[in-house]
Scaffold this active site. Structure first.
Site, short mmCIF file in Angstrom:
data_model
loop_
_atom_site.label_atom_id
_atom_site.label_comp_id
_atom_site.label_asym_id
_atom_site.label_seq_id
_atom_site.Cartn_x
_atom_site.Cartn_y
_atom_site.Cartn_z
N LYS A 116 0.91 -1.21 -0.02
CA LYS A 116 0.10 0.09 0.02
C LYS A 116 0.91 1.33 -0.03
O LYS A 116 0.52 2.29 -0.48
CB LYS A 116 -1.04 0.04 1.27
CG LYS A 116 -1.92 -1.06 1.12
CD LYS A 116 -3.04 -0.88 2.24
CE LYS A 116 -4.04 -1.96 2.11
NZ LYS A 116 -5.25 -1.80 2.75
N GLY A 164 -8.42 -6.88 3.73
CA GLY A 164 -9.69 -7.23 4.35
C GLY A 164 -9.87 -6.76 5.82
O GLY A 164 -10.48 -7.50 6.72
N HIS A 235 -14.82 -2.52 8.75
CA HIS A 235 -14.12 -2.04 7.48
C HIS A 235 -14.31 -3.06 6.51
O HIS A 235 -13.57 -3.10 5.50
CB HIS A 235 -12.45 -2.01 7.76
CG HIS A 235 -12.27 -0.83 8.78
ND1 HIS A 235 -12.66 0.70 8.54
CD2 HIS A 235 -11.70 -0.90 10.20
CE1 HIS A 235 -12.40 1.33 9.62
NE2 HIS A 235 -11.93 0.34 10.40
N GLU A 275 -9.38 1.64 -5.38
CA GLU A 275 -10.08 2.01 -4.17
C GLU A 275 -9.99 3.42 -3.79
O GLU A 275 -8.74 3.74 -3.67
CB GLU A 275 -10.19 1.04 -3.04
CG GLU A 275 -10.48 -0.34 -3.33
CD GLU A 275 -10.52 -1.14 -2.01
OE1 GLU A 275 -11.44 -2.27 -2.20
OE2 GLU A 275 -9.93 -1.01 -0.97
N ARG A 292 -7.00 -8.02 -8.64
CA ARG A 292 -8.00 -9.19 -8.55
C ARG A 292 -9.23 -8.90 -9.15
O ARG A 292 -9.58 -7.67 -9.17
CB ARG A 292 -7.48 -9.86 -7.63
CG ARG A 292 -8.35 -9.19 -6.45
CD ARG A 292 -8.27 -10.18 -5.13
NE ARG A 292 -8.27 -9.29 -3.87
CZ ARG A 292 -9.38 -8.65 -3.46
NH1 ARG A 292 -10.58 -8.61 -4.38
NH2 ARG A 292 -9.47 -7.75 -2.56
#
Ligand code: ADP
Length: 663
Positions: A116, A164, A235, A275, A292
Site C-alpha cells: 500500500k 480485508g 471495514h 479504491e 484481482r
C-alpha cells in the site's frame, strides 16, 4: 483461447468462473481440500483433484501442489479468484516458470500495488490525490508517534501488506497510539507475515467508491465506472452498488481517468480495482489497488453489460481489448449484498455448520452467486460467505425494492445469517436516500436496534403451533396427552402450546372449528383471536390461510427448537417444557455462565492482560484471542475480581473453552 483451466479457489467465485468457462467452451479443473470433498465447486467442475488437509495453508495456498495438478491435468492457465493466492506475486512467478498462464496481472505490477505504501507513492507521481499521512521508511515507535502527532488525531494505523480490514486500527488519542500500533502489527504479522505499517488521517464519514479497470498486454486500458461500497462492518463491505448515488458524470470521468493513469503507471494488465474514499466535500483520495477480480464485480457486470471473467480470460489468452472507453456506460442500477453465516448481534462471529435449507430468491433482475446448496457445510476453515445476492432495476428505487423483495424470499436454516440486518438496510430511509458512508450501520443504529427486537409477529406463533400440531399423532396423543413430551397440551379449551422467544413466553391455543379439523380457532395469550387453516408445502414451506388471506412462511425443526422464517427474518422459538423439566434444565447454569468467560470460537490467545486475583472493571479487556486472523477481545462483563486465568499467551483454545473465571 484456452481449452482447459484450473481454478485455484473454492466457493461461489470458483463456480462463477466455471459458468463463464462453460459458455466459452473451456474445460474446468477444481482443486479441493479434505473439508471440501463434496463441496459444490467440486461437483460443478469437469475434473477435480484433492490437494491436502482443510487448513488453507496446507491446501489452497500450496503453490507446488497446485502447479503439479495443473501439469498433470494439462491446464493451460490458472484463475486464482479472490483471496487465497490471488494477490501472491510468488505464485505468479511460479506459474510463469511452470509455463502456465496466470489469469491476472504480471508479478511486478502485483508486487508494486500489493504494497500500500508503494502504491501511494506511485499514485502521487501521476498527480492523483492520496490520504495525507506517513508512508516513510522508519518503523521506529518514536518516529511513528511523532508522525502521528504531526498528522493529528483521529488517525488510522494500517498494514502496508493489509487486506480485508486486517491490521488496521483507529486511534483517537495519543495515549492509545502505541497500544493500537502493537495490535495492528500483531494482526499484520499473523495475516501477512509482514508488519510494516503506515499512518493515515482518518477521513470522517467517508464514502468508499472504487473504479474497475481493465487493461490488455498492449497498453490499452479502460475503466468500467464505479462501485460504491460504503456500507461496511469492521471495514469490510457488505453492500455494494453501481452507480454510486453521489457521483456526478464529471466526477466519475475524473476518478475514472485517475484510475486509468495509476494502472498504466503500474504496468497493470487484466482486471483490477482502484479504491478511493470520498470526504464530505466529494474530494476523492486513492486508498489502494486490488490486483484481482473483486467480490463485488457482478454489480459492474449488470450495469455495463460486460462479463468481467470473460474479459479476464480473453486478455490472459493474449487478445486485444475489444472495448473502447466510449462503449462503456452504466444502464440502470445494481446492488449486491453479501449474505454471510455470521451473527451481527454477537460481534459478527462466524456461524459454522450445515445449511439444512437454502432457498434462493428468484425473479426478474435477480442474480444469486452462491457456493452452496441445501445440506452443504459452512466450514470454520474458510470465509463464511453463503451467497451474494445481486439485484438489477431500471433505477435505484426499483433496485432497492427488488432487493427488499428478494431478501424476504430468501430462506436459510441451519446457521445464523445476516439477512435480517441486510433487510433492515434495504428498508432504511437513509439508505433509500443514498445517504451512505462507512459508519452507516452505527449511525443508523442498525446493530443495536436489532438486538432489542419486539415480540414475534402473530403469524410466526400461529405457524409454530400449527406446525407442531401437524407433526403430532393427534388421535393417540389426545387419548393421553400428558404422556407426550411435545410442546402442546390438550385441555378442555383445546391444544395449548407455549413458545419462548428472547426470554418471553407466548401461549397459543388452537381449538378445532369443524369435524374435519381443517380450521382452527387460535388465541395468542389472552390477545389475538381468529380462525386459521394450514397446509404443509414442500419442505420448508408452510402456508397459513386466514379466510382468503394467505401467508407463506418456512418452518423447520432443529435441536428441539422451531425455526420460523417470515419476510426475511428467522425467529428461533424455544418450546416450553413442563415446569419440572424446565427448572431442572436451567437450575444453576445461568450463574455459572456469568462467572466463566469463554472463547467465542477456536483460536489462539495472543495477549493476557490480567492475572489471578486482579480487580477489574466492567468492559476491561482481559484477554485477546486471535481467530480467523482477526482479534477478539474478551472483556469483563461486570466490575469484579479475576479468580483464575486458565491459559497463557500462545495457547490454542477451542470455541467454548473457559478462559477466565470471574467472581
Ligand atoms: P483493506 O485493504 O484492509 O480492506 P483499505 O485501505 O481498503 O483496507 O480500507 C478498508 C476500509 O477502511 C475503507 O473502505 C474505509 O471504509 C476504511 N478506511 C480506510 N482508510 C481510511 C481513512 N484514511 N479514513 C477513513 N476510513 C478509511
Amino acid at each position: 483461447m484456452f481449452k482447459k483451466i484450473l481454478i485455484a479457489n473454492r466457493g461461489e467465485i470458483a463456480i462463477r468462473i466455471m459458468r463463464t468457462c462453460r459458455e466459452m467452451g473451456i474445460r474446468t479443473v477444481a482443486i479441493y481440500s479434505e473439508a471440501d470433498r463434496y463441496a459444490r465447486h467440486v461437483r460443478e467442475a469437469d475434473e477435480a483433484y484433492a490437494i491436502g488437509p482443510a487448513p488453507a495453508a496446507q491446501s489452497y495456498l500450496r503453490i507446488e501442489t497446485i502447479l503439479d495438478v495443473a501439469h498433470k491435468c494439462g491446464a493451460e492457465a490458472i484463475h486464482p479468484g479472490y483471496g487465497f493466492l490471488s494477490e501472491n506475486a510468488a505464485f505468479v512467478d511460479a506459474c510463469e516458470q511452470a509455463g502456465i498462464v496466470f489469469i491476472g496481472p504480471p508479478a511486478e505490477a502485483m508486487r508494486l500495488m500489493g504494497s500500500k505504501i508503494a502504491a501511494k507513492h506511485l499514485t502521487q507521481t501521476v498527480g492523483a490525490p492520496t490520504v495525507p499521512g506517513y508512508t516513510g521508511e522508519s518503523q521506529d515507535d518514536e518516529v511513528l508517534l511523532k508522525e502521528a502527532e504531526r498528522i493529528g488525531f483521529p488517525l488510522l494505523v494500517k498494514a502496508s501488506a493489509g487486506g480485508g480490514g486486517k491490521g488496521m486500527r483507529e486511534v483517537h488519542q495519543p495515549a492509545h497510539f502505541l497500544e493500537q500500533l502493537a495490535g495492528a502489527r500483531r494482526e499484520a504479522k499473523a495475516s501477512f507475515g509482514d508488519d510494516t505499517v503506515f499512518l493515515e488521517k482518518l477521513i470522517i464519514r467517508p464514502r468508499h467508491v472504487e473504479i474497475q479497470v481493465l487493461g490488455d498486454r498492449y497498453g490499452n486500458m479502460i475503466h468500467l465506472c464505479e462501485r460504491e461500497c460504503s456500507i461496511q462492518r469492521r471495514h469490510q463491505k457488505i453492500v455494494e452498488e453501481s452507480p454510486s448515488p453521489i457521483l456526478t458524470p464529471a466526477l466519475r470521468a475524473e476518478m475514472g481517468a485517475a484510475a486509468v493513469r495509476i494502472a498504466q503507471a503500474a504496468g497493470y494488465v487484466n482486471a483490477g480495482t482502484m479504491e478511493f474514499i470520498l470526504d464530505s466535500d466529494r474530494q476523492f483520495y486513492f486508498l489502494e489497488m486490488n490486483t484481482r477480480l473483486q467480490v463485488e464485480h457482478p454489480v459492474t457486470e449488470l450495469v455495463t453489460g460486460f462479463d468481467l471473467v470473460r474479459q479476464q480470460l480473453l486478455i490472459a489468452a493474449g487478445e486485444k481489448l475489444a472495448i473502447a472507453q466510449e462503449q462503456v456506460s452504466q444502464r440502470g442500477h445494481a446492488i449486491e449484498v453479501r449474505i454471510y453465516a455470521e451473527d451481527p448481534e454477537h460481534g459478527f462471529l462466524p456461524s459454522t455448520g450445515t445449511v439444512n435449507t437454502f432457498v434462493a430468491p428468484e425473479g426478474p433482475g435477480v442474480r444469486v452467486d452462491s457456493g452452496i446448496e441445501s445440506n452443504d457445510e459452512i466450514s470454520q476453515y474458510y470465509d463464511p460467505m453463503i451467497a451474494k445476492l445481486i439485484v438489477y432495476g431500471e433505477d435505484r428505487q426499483a433496485a432497492v425494492a427488488r432487493l427488499q423483495r428478494s431478501l424476504e424470499q430468501c430462506v436459510i436454516f441451519g446457521v445464523t445469517t445476516n439477512i435480517a440486518l441486510l433487510h433492515a438496510i434495504a428498508t432504511n430511509a437513509a439508505f433509500h436516500e443514498g445517504l451512505t458512508h462507512t459508519g452507516f450501520l452505527d449511525e443508523q443504529h442498525l446493530l443495536t436496534a436489532r438486538a432489542q427486537q419486539a415480540a414475534p409477529p402473530d403469524a410466526v406463533l400461529i405457524a409454530a403451533a400449527c406446525y407442531d400440531l401437524s407433526s403430532q399423532q393427534i388421535p393417540s396423543v389426545a387419548h393421553n396427552p400428558w404422556q407426550s413430551l411435545g410442546p402442546w397440551r390438550m385441555t378442555g379449551e383445546g391444544y395449548k402450546c407455549s413458545y419462548t422467544y428472547q426470554e418471553q413466553t407466548y401461549r397459543v391455543t388452537l381449538r378445532p372449528q369443524n369435524s374435519l379439523q381443517d380450521t382452527w380457532a387460535y388465541m395468542i395469550d389472552a390477545g389475538a383471536v381468529g380462525d386459521v387453516a394450514y397446509k404443509r408445502g414442500n419442505q420448508p414451506f408452510f402456508l397459513l390461510t386466514f379466510g382468503p388471506l394467505q401467508v407463506q412462511l418456512s418452518v423447520q425443526q432443529m435441536q428441539g427448537h422451531l425455526h420460523v422464517n417470515f419476510n426475511g427474518e428467522t425467529y428461533i422459538l424455544g418450546r416450553r417444557q413442563p415446569p419440572d423439566i424446565d427448572s431442572a434444565a436451567h437450575g444453576g447454569s445461568t450463574a455459572n455462565a456469568q462467572k466463566a468467560l469463554t472463547a467465542p470460537m477456536t483460536g489462539t490467545i495472543v495477549k493476557v492482560q490480567t492475572h489471578d486475583g486482579e480487580r477489574v472493571e466492567a468492559q476491561q479487556v482481559l484477554v485477546i484471542l486471535s481467530a480467523m486472523k482477526m482479534e477478539h477481545a474478551i472483556t469483563a462483563p461486570y466490575d469484579g475480581r479475576v479468580r483464575h486465568v486458565h491459559y497463557q499467551e500462545g495457547a490454542v483454545v477451542k470455541g467454548g473453552a473457559v478462559i477466565v473465571e470471574m467472581e
